[in-house]
Design a protein around this motif. Structure first.
Motif, PDB file in Angstrom:
ATOM      1  N   SER A 115      68.100  52.086  60.561  1.00  0.00           N
ATOM      2  CA  SER A 115      69.534  52.900  60.825  1.00  0.00           C
ATOM      3  C   SER A 115      69.808  53.912  59.623  1.00  0.00           C
ATOM      4  O   SER A 115      69.150  53.742  58.598  1.00  0.00           O
ATOM      5  N   ARG A 116      70.433  54.961  60.185  1.00  0.00           N
ATOM      6  CA  ARG A 116      70.602  55.995  59.296  1.00  0.00           C
ATOM      7  C   ARG A 116      72.054  56.858  59.108  1.00  0.00           C
ATOM      8  O   ARG A 116      72.880  56.545  60.297  1.00  0.00           O
ATOM      9  N   VAL A 117      72.553  57.269  58.285  1.00  0.00           N
ATOM     10  CA  VAL A 117      73.727  58.329  58.359  1.00  0.00           C
ATOM     11  C   VAL A 117      73.436  59.872  57.865  1.00  0.00           C
ATOM     12  O   VAL A 117      72.696  59.701  56.765  1.00  0.00           O
ATOM     13  N   GLY A 145      60.782  56.641  53.768  1.00  0.00           N
ATOM     14  CA  GLY A 145      61.619  57.795  54.009  1.00  0.00           C
ATOM     15  C   GLY A 145      60.975  58.863  54.916  1.00  0.00           C
ATOM     16  O   GLY A 145      61.682  60.036  54.830  1.00  0.00           O
ATOM     17  N   GLY A 146      59.692  58.995  55.235  1.00  0.00           N
ATOM     18  CA  GLY A 146      59.079  60.090  55.907  1.00  0.00           C
ATOM     19  C   GLY A 146      59.455  60.444  57.035  1.00  0.00           C
ATOM     20  O   GLY A 146      59.241  61.729  57.519  1.00  0.00           O
ATOM     21  N   ASP A 147      60.633  59.638  57.802  1.00  0.00           N
ATOM     22  CA  ASP A 147      61.440  60.534  58.933  1.00  0.00           C
ATOM     23  C   ASP A 147      62.781  60.669  58.782  1.00  0.00           C
ATOM     24  O   ASP A 147      63.510  60.864  59.474  1.00  0.00           O
ATOM     25  N   TYR A 162      68.431  56.825  55.208  1.00  0.00           N
ATOM     26  CA  TYR A 162      68.683  55.436  55.603  1.00  0.00           C
ATOM     27  C   TYR A 162      70.171  54.882  55.074  1.00  0.00           C
ATOM     28  O   TYR A 162      70.176  55.398  53.903  1.00  0.00           O
ATOM     29  N   ASP A 163      70.687  53.854  55.701  1.00  0.00           N
ATOM     30  CA  ASP A 163      71.917  53.462  55.073  1.00  0.00           C
ATOM     31  C   ASP A 163      71.542  52.068  54.659  1.00  0.00           C
ATOM     32  O   ASP A 163      72.448  51.469  54.082  1.00  0.00           O
ATOM     33  N   MET A 211      68.655  49.570  47.871  1.00  0.00           N
ATOM     34  CA  MET A 211      69.563  49.906  48.993  1.00  0.00           C
ATOM     35  C   MET A 211      69.695  48.555  49.668  1.00  0.00           C
ATOM     36  O   MET A 211      70.746  48.310  50.282  1.00  0.00           O
ATOM     37  N   LEU A 212      68.818  47.696  49.565  1.00  0.00           N
ATOM     38  CA  LEU A 212      69.046  46.255  50.278  1.00  0.00           C
ATOM     39  C   LEU A 212      69.367  45.272  49.224  1.00  0.00           C
ATOM     40  O   LEU A 212      70.139  44.092  49.704  1.00  0.00           O
ATOM     41  N   THR A 213      68.761  45.111  47.904  1.00  0.00           N
ATOM     42  CA  THR A 213      69.012  44.142  47.065  1.00  0.00           C
ATOM     43  C   THR A 213      70.422  43.973  46.844  1.00  0.00           C
ATOM     44  O   THR A 213      71.043  42.955  46.648  1.00  0.00           O
TER      45      THR A 213
END
Lengths: 659, 192
Positions: A121-123, A449-451, A127-128, A514-516
């Motif tokens: 998912s992204r904002v 992050g390639g997209d 990626y968020d 971002m996740l930890t």
């Protein structure tokens, strides 16, 4: 001389010696091939010291396993396999009563799936770290996974669709996911001769709305299309953010021997879909009602229990009623891959059979639409003139171009299936600047992050289709394989092979922190609203309802409560409702019953899970904890007495009852 | 500490030994990996063709290499660095001109194409003989157009039991593990 210098410098790094040694010895033993492309200091680049964290999470699709793999980069270490579309006897996913509804479909319970494209998912195109989505090809579905708990939260079936492959790519702010089929079928499905494909079959694209705060999925609208095969898709970003771009092959509309008959046209298409317009047309009441049933399965966070709901209403747009919503762009030779550059301006689309990579320009496309520079139409959908939309062509990049991802320095990386290599080329000049062989037959590739709008760059991961001799052989079925390539310098350098689960069809990677920072360690017992939960050993009980017996059981290091149960009879159906009372990170308990025609359970701290068991013989049946939990794990066990159907043995349960 | 020294010594010895045994390859491959060639697999000696496998049905490369009538083709495939491509999973249909077919070309053509500076031309010609998909003879119908790996296309003709690709006769075929080879009596020349 050169080598000596290299050795000295490496050995100065101390602990790297033995790791390097292994790499080189294996390399030389085996035809020297590893030394061919391995970077000089590969070992140090992939080495994550014991107890240290990787820089990235890598999420790979499980392909035919139906699941998702979670790896660390650069180490390539596998952390977890998240069960999604396939039953997982290892932890009870799809076997326990709480999770069974997650695999419900309009065809009933489907125990297996084919998962292909993870999508973070992204904002604003970045990626968020909240969710990751993934499609199921075979029985069309999309799943949403929660990235706090790394579990599957929701699965929605996609009606009127077959081979849900161009899915589930999302818009710049995760407003919508798109889902399209690689098979066209009659819509609604009906009994017709297969030879009437051209008249009776249709393609369908779906837009699935994502709840902005809770992520809840909702089938918003579908679009009926000509019967092509809709293969891959990307959402636009920046200037192109209102659009999806979908590759279409089989513009020949063949229904047999596609390997020949779908390769006849020199050009197929990229379909540009203005999703904002589609929503406008939906809101303007242009959609027609359809009534194909589909299931929507949700895991309730507080009850930790899934429900499955069957819905029977979908809204279908006909392009004839929706001018300005769809345009076809001619694209050479059965395109599969479709990717959008970080700035949202360039769309690459590659066909395995093409000897070039066409790059389309979004701004030229917008102008061509405005000036109506058309070259005919397909069933009323305008075809934009190829010359009016093409930005450039990467000539003879290699054989079998497939997918492209982008780095942070203006370069693109395209996988070549037939020549088994990754080719690096420059956006804008379209010149090939580097290439590296991969082993073997690469499909997708992934740049972290390639997209997104700002790729991390750093690595490209090759997701290979064939493994052959890369690892110690394991019979006819070899492991699946990915390869890590360092792209931080001018030249690509291969630094690691690592085996993966299933088919690593596609992958996405996100910075670890971002996740930890949000990682969930336990489920709070006080928040456990499972109706079958017990919050203490004192609440444990056994209740008979006719021939159903409900055992409300708790577990904590190192016993079950109760652990002696009598009064179960042949003909009974037994439900173990097991609550893990632990409130301590990484202390799940397992639960296994002898002879159960079902899985085991793994129950996380604070969680309740229910396992069904139908006893099949009179006697004593042991159960035990199957996840090594503590010093007294081996003592964590119990007995159930099963009596004859007409027995007078009273229902009785206990823990530590002394004679 | 003693152990560490021992390990380092052993490591160094093995490393040196290792490099002696594969030093050449490493150098070759390094130079090739850093070359930006216009097409195909640059990993000579490390790609799919070097997979050791004597149990599977022979692939296209092995079948062609075993044919006395195709030594020119095999030499050309090597020069064009297409060996690893043709050892991949494919599947491929390859039209394989015989040595006699190459001899029909104007004198000096083959020698010219085998020169390193002509590699791109050679690749173009050879890729014009290769398509993906395994076409069995029964799949060929008169007028069938096949898109070839170089981006061009050939046309199959099937008349009175006579099978042709462009102006070349198909005189036989051999099955391989990753495709099929049709033996032809003329070299196919791509139209520009």
């Amino acid at each position: 001389m050169k080598h000596t210098t290299k050795i000295t410098s490496l050995f100065k790094r101390g602990i790297l010696g033995s790791l390097l040694l292994t790499t080189i010895v294996v390399g030389c033993k085996h035809s020297g091939k590893n030394t061919a492309v391995i970077g000089d200091d590969a070992a140090s680049k992939v080495y994550v010291a014991p107890g240290k964290y990787d820089d990235f999470y890598l999420f790979t699709s499980g392909g035919f396993s139906g699941q998702m793999g979670v790896y660390g980069l650069p180490s390539g270490r596998l952390f977890k396999v998240i069960p999604i579309f396939s039953q997982n006897a290892e932890n009870g996913w799809g076997y326990s009563e709480e999770t069974k509804p997650m695999l419900q479909t309009s065809h009933g319970f489907v125990p297996w799936g084919d998962s292909h494209h993870p999508q973070l998912s992204r904002v604003d195109g970045m990626y968020d770290g909240r969710w990751i989505f993934i499609n199921e090809n075979n029985t069309p579905r999309i799943a949403r996974l929660d990235l706090k708990s790394f579990t599957t939260s929701e699965i929605i079936e996609i009606p009127n669709c077959a081979g849900n492959h161009s899915s589930p790519y999302c818009t710049e702010n995760t407003e919508y996911l798109i889902a399209g089929g690689r098979f066209s079928i009659p819509v609604p499905n009906k009994d017709v001769p297969i030879s009437t494909y051209k008249e009776n079959f249709k393609g369908v694209l779906s837009l699935v709305k994502v709840g902005p705060t809770d992520g809840k999925l909702d089938l918003a609208v579908q679009i009926v299309l000509p019967p092509f095969d809709y293969d891959k898709v990307r959402g636009g970003k920046g200037p192109s953010k209102d659009w999806f771009f979908v590759t279409c092959y089989n513009s020949e509309k063949a229904n047999t021997m596609l390997e020949v008959n779908a390769s006849q046209n020199d050009k197929d298409f990229v379909l540009a879909v203005n999703w904002k317009k589609a929503i406008e047309y939906l809101n303007a009441g242009k959609a027609k009602e359809m009534n194909t049933p589909y299931c929507h399965n949700k895991m309730d966070e507080s009850t930790q229990t899934a429900t499955s709901e069957t819905l029977k209403s979908e809204k279908m747009l006909d392009p004839k009623d929706c001018p300005g919503m769809l345009y076809y762009m001619p694209c050479p030779k059965s395109p599969h891959g479709c990717d959008v550059s970080p700035d949202g301006e360039y769309i690459t689309a590659s066909g395995k059979l093409a000897a070039m990579i066409p790059v389309f320009s979004y701004s030229k496309m917008a102008k061509a639409i405005e000036s109506k520079t058309f070259d005919g139409d397909v069933e009323g959908i305008p075809i934009l003139k190829y010359d009016a939309v093409i930005a450039g062509v990467v000539q003879k990049p290699g054989l079998g171009p497939l997918h492209t991802e982008f780095d942070d320095k203006g370069y693109a990386y395209t996988s070549m299936f037939l020549s088994s290599e990754i080719v690096k080329w420059k956006l804008g000049t379209w010149e090939v600047v580097d290439r590296i062989p991969v082993y073997y037959s690469i499909g997708h590739l992934c740049v972290p992050g390639g997209d997104t709008k700002k790729p991390y760059g750093k690595y490209v991961i090759a997701l290979d289709k064939i493994t052959k001799d890369r690892y110690l052989p394991t019979g006819p079925e070899e492991c699946q394989s990915a390869q890590l390539i360092d792209i931080s310098g001018e030249k690509m350098k291969m630094i690691l092979d690592f085996p993966t689960i299933g088919e690593p069809h596609y992958a996405q990677a996100i910075a670890a922190d971002m996740l930890t920072k949000n990682n969930q360690k336990i489920y709070k017992l006080e928040d456990n609203k499972n109706p079958n939960a017990i919050k203490s050993e004192a609440e444990s009980k056994v209740v008979r309802k006719g021939n159903e017996v409900h055992i409300y059981m708790s577990c904590i290091r190192s016993h079950f409560a109760p652990d002696n149960i009598e009064g179960i009879k042949l003909g009974d159906v037994v439900y173990f409702h097991l609550t893990n009372l632990e409130q301590d990170w990484d202390v799940p308990h397992g639960f296994a019953v002898k002879g159960n025609n079902n899985s085991e359970l793994l129950v996380m701290p604070g969680e309740t899970r229910t396992l069904k068991w139908v006893p099949d013989e009179v006697g004593i049946v042991p159960f035990y904890c199957s996840d090594f939990c503590s010093a007294l794990h081996q003592e964590m066990q119990g007995y159930i007495r099963v009596s004859d159907k007409n027995s007078k043995v009273e229902l009785k349960w206990s823990l530590n009852e002394q004679k | 500490m003693k152990k560490n020294i021992l390990l380092t010594t052993v490591a160094a010895v093995v490393l040196l030994f290792g490099m002696n045994s594969c030093g050449n390859k490493e150098e070759n491959n390094t130079s090739e990996a850093t070359t930006v060639a216009p097409a195909a697999n640059p990993s000579a000696g490390g790609g799919a063709a070097s997979v050791k496998d004597d149990d599977s049905q022979p692939n296209i490369v092995k079948v062609a290499s075993g044919s006395k009538d195709h030594t020119t083709l095999v030499a050309a495939v090597k020069a064009a660095e297409l060996v690893d491509v043709l050892a991949q999973s494919g599947p491929y249909t390859v039209f394989a001109p015989t040595n006699a077919a190459f001899d029909l070309l104007p004198k000096g053509t083959v020698e010219g194409l085998l020169k390193p500076e002509k590699k791109a031309d050679l690749q173009n010609i050879l890729q014009y003989h290769v398509t993906t998909s395994m076409y069995s003879e029964s799949m060929f119908r008169d007028g069938l157009k096949l898109g070839m790996a170089n981006g061009g296309s050939v046309v199959i003709s099937k008349k009175d039991g006579k099978l042709m690709v462009n102006d070349a006769n198909i005189v036989g075929h051999v099955a391989a593990s990753n495709g099929i080879i049709y033996i032809i009596d003329k070299v196919l020349l791509p139209t520009q």
